[in-house]
Design a protein around this motif. Structure first.
Motif, PDB file in Angstrom:
ATOM      1  N   GLN A   1      36.231  46.958  40.826  1.00 46.97           N
ATOM      2  CA  GLN A   1      36.392  45.501  40.886  1.00 46.97           C
ATOM      3  C   GLN A   1      35.383  44.771  39.999  1.00 46.97           C
ATOM      4  N   TRP A   2      34.257  45.412  39.739  1.00 46.90           N
ATOM      5  CA  TRP A   2      33.185  44.705  39.046  1.00 46.90           C
ATOM      6  C   TRP A   2      33.177  44.920  37.554  1.00 46.90           C
TER       7      TRP A   2
ATOM      8  N   SER B   1      33.583  43.632  47.455  1.00 46.84           N
ATOM      9  CA  SER B   1      34.018  43.699  46.061  1.00 46.84           C
ATOM     10  C   SER B   1      35.406  43.096  45.887  1.00 46.84           C
TER      11      SER B   1
ATOM     12  N   GLY C   1      38.218  39.705  41.972  1.00 42.65           N
ATOM     13  CA  GLY C   1      38.119  39.397  43.388  1.00 42.65           C
ATOM     14  C   GLY C   1      39.073  38.289  43.810  1.00 42.65           C
TER      15      GLY C   1
ATOM     16  N   ALA D   1      34.280  39.999  43.677  1.00 40.53           N
ATOM     17  CA  ALA D   1      33.995  40.462  42.315  1.00 40.53           C
ATOM     18  C   ALA D   1      34.568  39.481  41.298  1.00 40.53           C
TER      19      ALA D   1
END
Lengths: 255, 446
Positions: free
Chosen positions: B252-253, B302, B310, B306
């Protein structure tokens, strides 16, 4: 001189079967070097299968394939490949530049990492397909046409002699179609051989100087002007083709 | 160039997250000792270290399970390890080394079993996995029951392998998993480029001389080894969570594979360490579930927050986009109406502009007013000088893009993606823009 050496691709008695039914049957095909060839045929005719079997990606039931007279294992550096766009997950965490650099992995061989030189080559290929400013983009942000051009750039950096492209024109925008055609012509001008699985019968005569009509078996193969005829198309697609495309096709094959 | 800078900012953010969590993980024991007066015994510290190391390895390798869509395969492989543990115990007694080797062999056999089912029958992947998981796990449970019935052997605590028990980890175990884990990570680093290629595009890998069959087998083996290492800690039932949760959270990041793997390793180490410590404080708490709770807390955070992917983020972006689009359309409509009625600053009746479009005019008008681009007086809406300037520029830009699409080929202009939202002057060289401008119709604007 061995007759097979004068051909960029030479396929003999190639048969591939999924389950019992053959997907392609007893293919004999000689493609001269330097042609731009379309592979056309109805759905399920085995167009992709032919390419994958030639590249040793799927097992062959029978037959041999030679590239410039050599078996695939020896000729691999001469061969470039553009798989179908839908065959990969475009949400994979990587950048456009990274995908294009993958075209150089084969030359790098095992364990060696791509460096500055590879980066420059990849950027040059991206410029050629009009995606330079997208180099650092995440690939999930690309449109379908941009994805296709990314794959094309990845094949360009392979710097091959013979290219296999699986439906590069499928569902792309006009800009991309244009870009692909320009690159095909450019490759052709540099003496490369390009085989393209193609669906749009109306553009075959315009884009390609050589054509193979395929429906499990090879129906006909040769110069577009002589081979891409209504009679051959009927044999390939069945009777429907005359009602679907008859007018344009006759006009196209007359030129 | 501008975009590269933004990306570098993204990169910096991700490395910052990684550093922050890693630091937090390292400091968590001393900090909680200082702040809460908790005393951690030597055993707890060993357990924390073991948990963190196992979490790190499974987080890193789990990324590939996630990206190859093999989460369920991971689940089947870990369940299938149980009979191997039991048989190894019967043959060699309670030594971690032999138990893990037994687990690995059983797990690997189940992998071959699934492959054989898929190759020889018409079963689909999910059914084949279900069969392998259930049959191996059932055999394992039966063997455990048998072992419990043997005098003296019942004390061995093999049932810890079902839900995991960190408290059982001793220093020599940590040394063993560290050594094997480092070997796994070294192989991952060595074959990094090849694994990336075969995970993203196995066909292209095959066409470039990288036999995808063998690479896949190697990667699967690494995943099996990772699962086996983690069994004692997380247990066969929940091991899959420890394998995939860090990867899912890390994805997700970031949009880069290397960052994803490192971030997942840090997430894994964090949840492994925290879970192990919490469960070690009370022997009634099984470790597997604690680790999974920690790991899935990271996943939830997350998924929600994120940037870029997100839920909160995409909601906000959707709202901003809606506002921007409404403002753009309303500005265009006001300008058109005004031009059609004599002058670019002619008043547009309020009722008329509100009736245009799909009800987004309300939103658009509010945005334009807030931006000082339009004002409302008794006669209706009027564009301000800056509003007129902006509307004119946008219209010209749109016309240039239309011309580009029509004439790009004959003028020999570079290939671009037709993207009429952006300013054409930033996409084409000045000479090309000048060529297009020559084609503009004689301006009829006021």
């Amino acid at each position: 001189m061995d007759t097979r050496q004068s051909f960029a691709l030479s396929v003999d008695d190639l048969t591939v079967a999924y389950d019992e039914k053959p997907a392609i049957w007893d293919i004999d095909l000689d493609v001269p070097a330097g042609v731009l060839m379309a592979i056309v045929g109805p759905n399920g005719a085995g167009k992709s299968t032919l390419i994958k079997a030639a590249l040793n990606l799927i097992p062959r039931a029978a037959g041999t394939v030679a590239f410039y007279g050599e078996p695939y294992e020896r000729a691999r550096p001469l061969v470039g490949y553009v798989p179908q766009r839908g065959s990969v997950d475009w949400d994979f965490p990587t950048s456009v530049l990274d995908v294009v650099t993958m075209g150089l992995y084969g030359k790098l061989g095992w364990f060696r990492r791509p460096g500055r030189a590879q980066r420059e080559l990849a950027l040059a290929a991206l410029e050629q397909v009009g995606l330079l400013e997208y180099a650092d983009r995440q690939i999930s942000q690309l449109s379908g046409g941009q994805q296709q051009r990314t794959f094309l750039a990845r094949a360009l950096v392979q710097d091959a002699q013979i290219y296999f492209m699986d439906e590069p024109f499928a569902a792309v925008d006009a800009v991309t179609e244009n870009a692909i055609v320009n690159i095909l012509r450019e490759l052709n001008k540099r003496g490369k051989t390009v085989l393209v699985v193609h669906h749009d019968l109306q553009t075959v005569a315009e884009y390609f100087d050589w054509v193979t009509l395929l429906n499990v078996e090879v129906i006909a193969s040769g110069r577009t002007s002589e081979t891409f005829t209504l009679a051959n198309l009927r044999k390939t697609y069945g009777g429907r083709v005359s009602t679907l495309h008859g007018g344009q096709l006759l006009a196209a094959s007359a030129t | 160039m501008r975009r590269q800078h933004i990306l570098k900012g993204d990169d910096r953010r991700i490395w910052l997250i990684i550093a922050a969590i890693a630091l937090l993980g390292v400091l968590i024991l001393p900090l909680s000792q200082a702040l809460f007066g908790l005393r951690f015994s030597y055993t707890v510290r060993v357990v924390a270290l073991g948990g963190a190391i196992l979490g790190l390895i499974s987080g890193a390798l789990g990324c590939f399970a996630v990206l190859r869509r093999e989460s369920l395969l991971g689940d089947a492989l870990s369940h299938a390890a149980l009979p191997g543990v039991a048989i190894a115990f019967l043959l060699a007694g309670r030594e971690l080394g032999p138990l893990l080797i037994g687990a690995g062999i059983a797990s690997w056999l189940s992998l071959r079993f699934v492959a054989a089912l898929l190759a020889t029958t018409r079963l689909k992947q999910d059914a084949a996995l279900g069969i392998a998981l259930a049959s191996f796990f059932a055999a394992g449970i039966a063997l455990l029951a048998y072992i419990q019935s043997i005098p003296d052997a019942g004390q061995a605590g093999l049932d810890h392998f079902i839900f995991g028990q960190a408290a059982a980890i001793i220093e020599s175990d940590v040394r063993l998993v560290s050594a094997v884990g480092i070997a796994v990570l070294l192989v991952l680093a060595l074959f990094w480029k090849e694994f990336k290629l075969v995970t993203f595009d196995p066909e292209f890998a095959g066409a470039n001389g990288f036999r995808s069959g063998r690479l896949n087998a190697l990667l699967s083996t690494l995943i099996v080894v990772t699962i086996v290492l983690g069994l004692q800690l997380a247990g066969v039932i929940l091991m899959v969570g420890m394998l995939i949760a860090p990867g899912v959270a890390a994805r997700q990041w970031t949009h880069k594979l290397d960052q994803m793997v490192i971030l997942a390793a840090v997430f894994g180490a964090f949840s492994g360490g925290v879970g192990a410590v919490v469960s070690a404080l009370d022997s009634d708490i099984p470790t597997g579930p604690t680790i999974i709770v920690a790991a899935f807390a990271l996943v939830l955070i997350s998924l929600a927050f994120a940037p870029g992917r997100g839920l909160v983020w995409s909601r906000m972006r959707a709202r901003t986009n809606r506002r921007r689009l409404a403002a753009r359309n309303t500005l265009r409509d006001l300008y058109r109406y005004a031009l059609a009625h004599g002058a670019s600053d002619a008043a547009v009746p309020d009722a008329f502009i509100r009736g245009v479009g799909d009800g987004s005019a309300e939103l658009g008008l509010r945005e334009l007013r807030a931006g000082g681009l339009a004002t409302l007086d008794a006669a209706g809406w009027r564009l301000s000088p800056s509003g007129i300037e902006l509307a004119r520029r946008r219209r010209r830009n749109q016309q240039l893009w239309d011309l580009y699409r029509l004439h790009a080929d004959e003028l020999g202009l570079p290939v671009l993606d037709a993207d009429s939202q952006s300013d054409i002057a930033t996409r084409l060289p000045p000479a090309a823009v000048a060529k297009l401008e020559k084609l503009l119709p004689e301006s009829a604007e006021a």
